[in-house]
Design a protein around this motif. Structure first.
Motif, PDB file in Angstrom:
ATOM      1  N   GLU A   1     -12.691  25.921   1.994  1.00 64.25           N
ATOM      2  CA  GLU A   1     -12.048  25.398   0.790  1.00 64.25           C
ATOM      3  C   GLU A   1     -11.496  23.848   0.870  1.00 64.25           C
ATOM      4  O   GLU A   1     -10.947  23.452   2.146  1.00 64.25           O
TER       5      GLU A   1
ATOM      6  N   GLY B   1     -11.501  26.447  -5.999  1.00 64.32           N
ATOM      7  CA  GLY B   1     -11.522  27.495  -6.942  1.00 64.32           C
ATOM      8  C   GLY B   1     -10.998  26.854  -8.217  1.00 64.32           C
ATOM      9  O   GLY B   1     -10.656  25.748  -8.275  1.00 64.32           O
TER      10      GLY B   1
ATOM     11  N   GLN C   1      -7.277  33.855 -10.608  1.00 65.40           N
ATOM     12  CA  GLN C   1      -7.808  32.861  -9.509  1.00 65.40           C
ATOM     13  C   GLN C   1      -9.235  33.167  -9.391  1.00 65.40           C
ATOM     14  O   GLN C   1      -9.711  34.255  -8.818  1.00 65.40           O
TER      15      GLN C   1
ATOM     16  N   ILE D   1     -13.268  30.942  -3.904  1.00 65.88           N
ATOM     17  CA  ILE D   1     -14.424  29.949  -3.953  1.00 65.88           C
ATOM     18  C   ILE D   1     -15.699  30.541  -3.552  1.00 65.88           C
ATOM     19  O   ILE D   1     -16.921  30.125  -3.430  1.00 65.88           O
TER      20      ILE D   1
END
Length: 717
Positions: free
Chosen positions: A278, A589, A596, A599
């Motif tokens: 991320e 994301g 949510q 990713i």
């Protein structure tokens, strides 16, 4: 699925195909598209976003300073050169890349579907079984397939612009002068020693603000190495298309051969199966097909009000007709056509939804205001915007006749298209008898419809659309829907009756028309031909009008593009033109459905989605995927990033700062669909197959140890 596609739909309207200072004026009150309060929106308070025009940077002027400022990463000229040489154009519709020193090429499954299945041998069904060449000898050459490597770039802006300027004020002369100088430059460079043997292409940036000559090394011996089953390459089918989370092994591998042996190259992206984290910067290098971010608000409103509603109607009805036909025909080529239409429908629907969003249009209007003000500061006239608005207004008036009477088999079916074409020719010969000999060649292109039922479905849909757009009192509509005894027929009844009565699919009848000369064409009472004469006459007239309008629009948009470049330079990248670009983003994301988006997705999610739908199509898995090893379920499968992609980017490698392949782009989410006219990175996401996921599938399911070793350099013990 973001492959560059050509649906054959006539587009009657707009043609297809200092950053710091700008940012200061654009950043204020920049809202998320998803959060924009449309119901109470005051357009005057909306500001454009800093990257509304996108991030599709060119290799001609690579964004070195921007990358340094944004990512604290300073790639040198060699970094960009190596990325350029490892990147490929896959035929004329997708992107690809070299991923090994032995000429191994990676692209998407949906890019390779037709070429891959084209090497199937008697009794094989590669859509069902997939393909893996266990040895080099088993790799299969795909006839007609090629990949292009960009090796030479030359700026030709001044020569082209000087030639256009010297041609005078006449717009047709300007377009002709540009094409002539393009041809002259290509002939000149083809004779140069260091350009000989290359495929040459002139590239237009900023709709004429800049021009370049590209030289490609073309490889024509391309062989299939690996392709998963259709159920994996297109897992989830159209329902999952343009959505996320996603679970598709949308990859395939080919190999380039040179003089009968695998190509040896130092220009390739090494595989990194562990490169996704991320916030990690990611770079996509590929050939985005076409964006229209330079379009004015007037042009976008034309698309919103006329072009896209028509396109959606056309795509839906024709796809439905093809699906009904293929329920019994079971044709792979028709199946691919259906996939393309469904993909185009979903993409077009997303674009229309974006165009109907008041916030996004207000954002485009805000950019237009800022652009005009900045252009005026540099002494650039804003008259071009007014001229474009007037041109679009004239196109609106011409839209119906140009769109609904165009001789296009996707819209009318094969037989009615032939009739309309003959009607077009009939009027052209009436206006100018001297062209008869030239026009006679049209008679050789007789219709070859797939089926009578399909022809009826297409023609009935055309009559319904024409009736809705032109009205019941329109002469063409009246003629189509009125029977021989004056009775009013439904569109379907009219289509069936006309196709039953026409002789235009009879070779002897068509030859009689051809031998009978212009008089036979003008007087024969075949009912479909008579209708074609009525529609063709009107189309010939409006075609001339639209041709002049689009020529003018082309010149005006060139002026607008040059104004953009003269105002902002390369701090704003040009629209996509299916030329090699590099864009940047980060793994990130986004909020969706009240939660949510992760990713990454995993193979465990693939099985969960299949089980959730009872292993029914399009979420069913092949037998070899049953009882997976526990280790596979933990592996990443797909991931998302904020990269700026569009159709044509399919097959693009996702790389990191070390020039390593960490993924393979294959789609965007629903929020990315307005990206054709505006890039909004808040929720716009590119979706890629994870490099680790590709290797995991090869290792655990396909037992493709030869490929795993080639991609990783690790020999299995």
């Amino acid at each position: 699925m973001i492959r560059l596609k050509h649906t054959g739909i006539p587009f009657a309207g707009t043609a297809r195909p200092a950053l710091a200072g700008l940012l200061a004026g654009l950043l204020a009150t920049s809202l998320s598209w998803a959060q924009a309060p449309s119901a109470t929106l005051n357009p005057d308070t909306v500001q454009a976003g800093p990257f509304d025009m996108g991030k599709m940077w060119t290799f001609d002027t690579p964004p070195t300073d921007y990358f340094k400022k944004t990512y604290n990463f300073t790639p040198d000229a060699n970094w960009f050169r190596e990325v350029q040489l490892a990147s490929l154009r896959f035929a004329d519709y997708c992107s690809a890349s070299f991923v090994s020193a032995n000429g191994l090429v990676m692209t998407n499954h949906h890019c390779a579907r037709e070429s891959g299945t084209g090497v199937a041998r008697r009794g094989e069904d590669l859509n069902n079984t997939g393909f893996f060449a266990k040895t080099a000898a088993e790799e299969r050459k795909v006839d007609g397939l090629f990949v292009d490597q960009l090796v030479k770039i030359e700026d030709i802006s001044k020569r082209v612009q000087d030639a256009v300027t010297a041609s005078g004020a006449d717009e047709k002369a300007q377009v002709q002068a540009r094409e002539q100088i393009f041809a002259s430059i290509k002939d000149e460079y083809a004779a140069k020693a260091d350009w000989k043997g290359l495929e040459l292409q002139t590239i237009t940036f900023y709709d004429g603000g800049r021009y370049a000559l590209y030289g490609f090394k073309r490889f024509t011996d391309v062989r299939l190495v690996f392709m998963p089953e259709l159920n994996l390459g297109f897992f989830g089918g159209d329902p999952d298309n343009f959505t996320y989370p996603r679970y598709a092994l949308d990859c395939s591998f080919f190999r380039v051969y040179d003089k009968g042996k695998p190509l040896q190259t130092t220009h390739f992206f090494k595989f990194n199966p562990n490169g996704i984290r991320e916030g990690e910067p990611t770079f996509v290098t590929g050939n985005p097909g076409s964006t229209e971010r330079l379009k004015t608000v007037a042009e976008l409103e034309y698309d919103r009000d006329l072009q896209f509603p028509y396109t959606l109607s056309l795509l839906r009805s024709r796809s439905n007709a093809l699906q009904a036909y293929n329920a019994t025909a079971k044709s792979d080529s028709v199946l691919n056509e259906i996939f393309n239409l469904e993909n185009s429908y979903k993409a077009s629907k997303g674009q229309l939804d974006g165009l109907r969003d008041p916030y996004l249009i207000a954002r485009k209007a805000a950019f237009e205001r800022t652009f005009k003000a900045d252009a005026q500061k540099k002494g650039i006239s804003t008259k071009t915007w007014d001229d474009l608005a007037a041109d679009v207004a004239a196109q609106r008036k011409a839209f119906n006749d140009y769109t609904y009477l165009a001789p296009n088999p996707m819209a009318l079916g094969e037989t009615m298209t032939f009739a309309m074409t003959l009607g077009f020719i009939n009027q052209a010969v009436t206006d100018n008898p001297a062209i008869w000999q030239q026009a006679k060649g049209v008679f050789e292109e007789m219709p070859r419809p797939k089926s009578r039922a399909l022809e009826e479905a297409f023609l009935a849909a055309h009559f319904s659309e024409a009736q809705a757009a032109l009205g019941n009192d329109d002469p063409y509509v009246k003629a189509a829907l009125t029977g021989p005894n004056g009775q009013v027929r439904s569109p379907r009844e009219a289509a069936a009756a006309l196709l039953a009565a026409t002789k235009l699919i009879n070779r002897g009848f068509v030859t009689m028309l051809q031998d009978g000369g212009a008089n036979a064409l003008a007087t024969n009472n075949d009912p479909l031909l008579a209708l074609g004469r009525l529609g063709g006459k009107r189309f010939l007239a409006v075609n001339a009008t639209v041709r002049d309008l689009t020529t003018r629009q082309q010149v005006l948009r060139s002026q607008l593009g040059r104004a953009l470049y003269d105002t902002y330079g390369t701090s704003i990248p040009p629209d996509a033109t299916f030329s090699l670009r590099i864009n940047d983003g980060v793994v990130k994301g986004y909020p969706y459905n009240g939660t949510q988006a992760p990713i990454i997705t995993t193979f465990a999610g693939l099985y969960d989605r299949s089980y959730s739908f009872g292993n029914k199509a399009p979420w069913n898995l092949p037998a070899r995927w049953a009882n997976p090893p526990a280790e596979l379920l933990k592996q990443p499968m797909c991931f998302i990033s904020t990269n700026d992609i569009i159709g044509g980017n399919s097959g693009s490698p996702m790389i990191n700062k070390n020039r390593e392949a960490v993924g393979l782009v294959f789609d965007g989410n629903m929020e990315s669909l307005p990206g054709s006219f505006i890039f909004v990175p808040d929720a716009n996401r590119a979706i890629s197959v994870h490099a680790g996921g590709i290797l995991a599938a090869m290792r655990y399911i396909y037992k493709a140890d030869r490929l795993v070793q080639e991609l990783t350099g690790v020999v299995k013990k």
